[in-house]
Design a protein around this motif. Structure first.
Motif, short mmCIF file in Angstrom:
data_model
loop_
_atom_site.label_atom_id
_atom_site.label_comp_id
_atom_site.label_asym_id
_atom_site.label_seq_id
_atom_site.Cartn_x
_atom_site.Cartn_y
_atom_site.Cartn_z
N LEU A 291 -1.40 15.19 -4.84
CA LEU A 291 -2.20 16.06 -4.24
C LEU A 291 -1.32 17.26 -4.29
O LEU A 291 -1.30 17.84 -4.82
CB LEU A 291 -2.38 15.54 -3.59
CG LEU A 291 -3.22 16.40 -2.32
CD1 LEU A 291 -4.92 16.36 -2.84
CD2 LEU A 291 -3.25 15.75 -0.33
N LEU A 292 -0.50 16.81 -3.82
CA LEU A 292 0.90 17.99 -3.32
C LEU A 292 1.41 18.84 -4.56
O LEU A 292 1.50 20.41 -4.06
CB LEU A 292 2.15 17.48 -2.41
CG LEU A 292 1.60 17.10 -1.43
CD1 LEU A 292 2.85 16.21 -0.19
CD2 LEU A 292 0.74 18.22 -0.23
N ALA B 89 0.47 4.97 -1.53
CA ALA B 89 0.48 6.74 -0.81
C ALA B 89 1.35 7.78 -1.30
O ALA B 89 0.95 8.88 -0.97
CB ALA B 89 0.74 5.97 0.32
N ARG B 90 2.32 6.77 -1.78
CA ARG B 90 3.44 7.93 -2.55
C ARG B 90 3.02 8.68 -3.48
O ARG B 90 3.29 9.25 -3.85
CB ARG B 90 4.76 6.71 -2.44
CG ARG B 90 5.77 7.99 -2.97
CD ARG B 90 6.48 6.37 -3.53
NE ARG B 90 7.32 7.17 -4.58
CZ ARG B 90 8.44 7.22 -4.58
NH1 ARG B 90 9.36 7.03 -3.96
NH2 ARG B 90 9.21 7.74 -6.09
N ARG C 141 0.07 8.85 -4.42
CA ARG C 141 -1.75 10.00 -4.01
C ARG C 141 -0.99 11.71 -3.58
O ARG C 141 -1.13 12.47 -3.93
CB ARG C 141 -2.87 9.27 -2.89
CG ARG C 141 -3.16 7.47 -4.12
CD ARG C 141 -3.55 7.15 -2.68
NE ARG C 141 -4.81 8.19 -2.15
CZ ARG C 141 -5.06 8.56 -0.53
NH1 ARG C 141 -5.16 7.34 0.21
NH2 ARG C 141 -6.29 9.50 -0.67
N LEU C 142 0.06 10.87 -3.16
CA LEU C 142 0.76 12.31 -2.43
C LEU C 142 1.35 13.37 -3.07
O LEU C 142 1.17 14.81 -3.09
CB LEU C 142 1.70 12.06 -1.15
CG LEU C 142 1.16 11.52 0.06
CD1 LEU C 142 1.96 11.11 1.41
CD2 LEU C 142 0.70 12.81 0.89
N GLN C 143 1.82 12.61 -4.16
CA GLN C 143 3.01 13.43 -5.12
C GLN C 143 2.30 14.11 -5.50
O GLN C 143 2.17 15.25 -5.91
CB GLN C 143 3.80 12.16 -6.14
CG GLN C 143 5.07 12.17 -4.90
CD GLN C 143 5.75 11.03 -5.54
OE1 GLN C 143 5.11 10.55 -6.65
NE2 GLN C 143 7.15 11.36 -5.48
N THR D 249 0.59 -1.45 -0.42
CA THR D 249 -0.45 0.21 0.02
C THR D 249 0.70 1.31 -0.05
O THR D 249 0.24 2.58 -0.80
CB THR D 249 -0.84 -0.42 1.15
OG1 THR D 249 -0.20 -0.37 2.27
CG2 THR D 249 -2.14 -1.13 1.24
N ALA D 250 2.00 1.42 0.73
CA ALA D 250 2.42 2.55 0.52
C ALA D 250 2.86 2.59 -0.86
O ALA D 250 2.94 4.31 -0.74
CB ALA D 250 4.23 2.11 1.39
N PRO D 251 3.19 2.23 -1.73
CA PRO D 251 3.53 3.01 -3.32
C PRO D 251 2.44 4.06 -3.48
O PRO D 251 2.26 4.72 -3.98
CB PRO D 251 3.68 1.76 -4.05
CG PRO D 251 4.22 0.56 -3.55
CD PRO D 251 3.48 1.21 -1.95
N GLU E 18 -1.58 21.14 -4.59
CA GLU E 18 -1.57 22.16 -3.62
C GLU E 18 -0.84 22.82 -3.51
O GLU E 18 -0.89 24.19 -3.17
CB GLU E 18 -1.50 21.07 -2.57
CG GLU E 18 -3.20 19.93 -2.60
CD GLU E 18 -3.56 19.92 -0.79
OE1 GLU E 18 -4.56 19.68 -0.44
OE2 GLU E 18 -2.50 19.50 -0.30
N ARG E 19 0.26 22.45 -4.01
CA ARG E 19 1.21 23.53 -3.89
C ARG E 19 1.29 25.18 -5.12
O ARG E 19 1.47 26.04 -4.98
CB ARG E 19 2.78 23.00 -4.01
CG ARG E 19 3.02 22.14 -3.13
CD ARG E 19 4.55 21.51 -3.67
NE ARG E 19 5.04 20.34 -1.83
CZ ARG E 19 6.01 19.88 -2.26
NH1 ARG E 19 6.32 18.75 -3.15
NH2 ARG E 19 5.96 18.48 -1.17
#
Lengths: 271, 87
Positions: free
Chosen positions: B23-24, B16-17, B19-21, B12-14, B27-28
């Protein structure tokens, strides 16, 4: 020369207060005069984690408002002569905390301490921006988990925009403290790895604190983990982080990690 | 499908990584975007106003972020009756 550090995260419950107490005690154990300041007005907890909850007479707001002198509000730790606590108010309105008042208190603390560690409240509201406003450097506490990483990213943005240093066009020094890290789960692919979080947030790594029962045990007893059990894994990790904060070069390791992975991390430049 | 969900559960970690990349990055860009437009609008207005009388409400500044090129659009309406000052 005094250095003001804000311990911040955006998200609540990631270990700001625990880390403030542990880093503060670790710096004090080096013989440097350290004060930990609770900025979480209304929901103070640093006093409890430090085991000083029954010794609070005056607080930060009393000092800001001039009802008490700074020396009356400061609580000296019973275990470590070099460690002090400036508690937050439990009952008063957080609007009583003004930017000018906080600046005055911080300037006064700078006169008599080597380290001023500010425990920020969660969120991105006024309390959090006031806690970071006068900082020379920031410790961004992050869990290897999506919501924590996202909130840390927001806080990093605020550190670069809403602090006195940023407004003066200076660069705010930021350090990542990864807490509640479980190397086994990361290895299995069930938790974000150190490198994942570092790549996403792209600020230098201050330390990796392993998920451990020792942290809860220490707070149950009201002692910073670095004082309660100096030899346990999280204590060693916090102590190394404190040394890096003080500018020492310390190789990065994850306590309890498999050797191969340590070697991979070995030599990574710390903050 | 069962094979896919099995893999998914193990790693699941990949996700998470990734999705975060995504999303951020979004957002940035948004946060930067809002600040930049406000700042540009203010400074452009100040420069134009030194030379031409204008109505602040008749000025629009916008940016568009493309994959390769971003554009800055400045639209200023100058009234026909405006007095133009010599530089």
């Amino acid at each position: 020369m005094a250095k003001v550090i804000v311990v911040t995260s955006g998200k609540g419950g990631v270990g700001k207060t625990t880390s403030t107490a542990a880093l503060g005690a670790a710096l004090a154990q080096r013989g440097e005069k350290t004060v930990v300041v609770d900025f979480d007005v209304g929901l103070r907890n640093l006093d409890l984690v430090m085991g000083a909850e029954r010794r609070v007479v005056y607080d930060l707001i009393n000092v800001v408002q001039g009802d008490a002198k700074l020396t009356q509000a400061l609580i000296r730790d019973k275990r470590l002569d070099t460690l002090h606590l400036l508690p937050a108010s439990q009952t008063r309105d957080k609007d009583n905390l003004t930017a000018e008042g906080v600046e005055k208190v911080i300037d006064e603390l700078r006169q008599s301490f080597d380290w001023i560690i500010c425990d920020s409240p969660a969120g991105i509201e006024r309390g959090a921006t006031l806690a970071m406003r006068h900082a020379d450097a920031a410790v961004v506490v992050t869990n290897p988990e999506v919501s924590s990483v996202r909130d840390s990213d927001r806080i990093i943005g605020l550190l670069d925009a809403k602090t006195k240093k940023a407004e003066n066009g200076e660069r705010m020094e930021k350090h990542l403290l990864l807490t509640r890290y479980d190397p086994a789960r990361a290895e299995r692919g069930d938790m974000l790895k150190v490198d994942d979080v570092l790549e996403i947030l792209s600020i230098p790594l201050l330390g990796i604190i392993p998920e451990s029962m020792d942290v809860l045990r220490a707070s149950n007893l009201g002692a910073p983990v670095t004082i309660n059990d100096a030899g346990c894994a999280p204590s060693l990790a916090y102590r190394d982080a404190a040394r890096r904060l003080a500018g020492e070069q310390v190789p990065m390791t994850i306590p309890g990690e498999r050797r191969g992975f340590i070697n991979k991390l070995f030599g990574r430049r710390a903050a | 499908m069962s094979l896919f969900s099995f893999l998914n559960r193990r790693n699941t970690a990949p996700m998470a990584r990734e999705r975060l990349q995504v999303l951020l990055a979004h957002e940035r860009a948004q946060v930067g975007h809002a600040d930049l437009v406000g700042l540009l609008r203010e400074e452009i207005l100040a420069v134009i106003a030194r030379h031409v009388q204008l109505d602040e409400d008749k000025v629009t500044v916008s940016t568009q972020r493309g994959e390769n090129v971003s554009t800055l659009e400045v639209d200023i309406e100058i009234p026909a009756t405006a007095s133009v000052r010599a530089a």
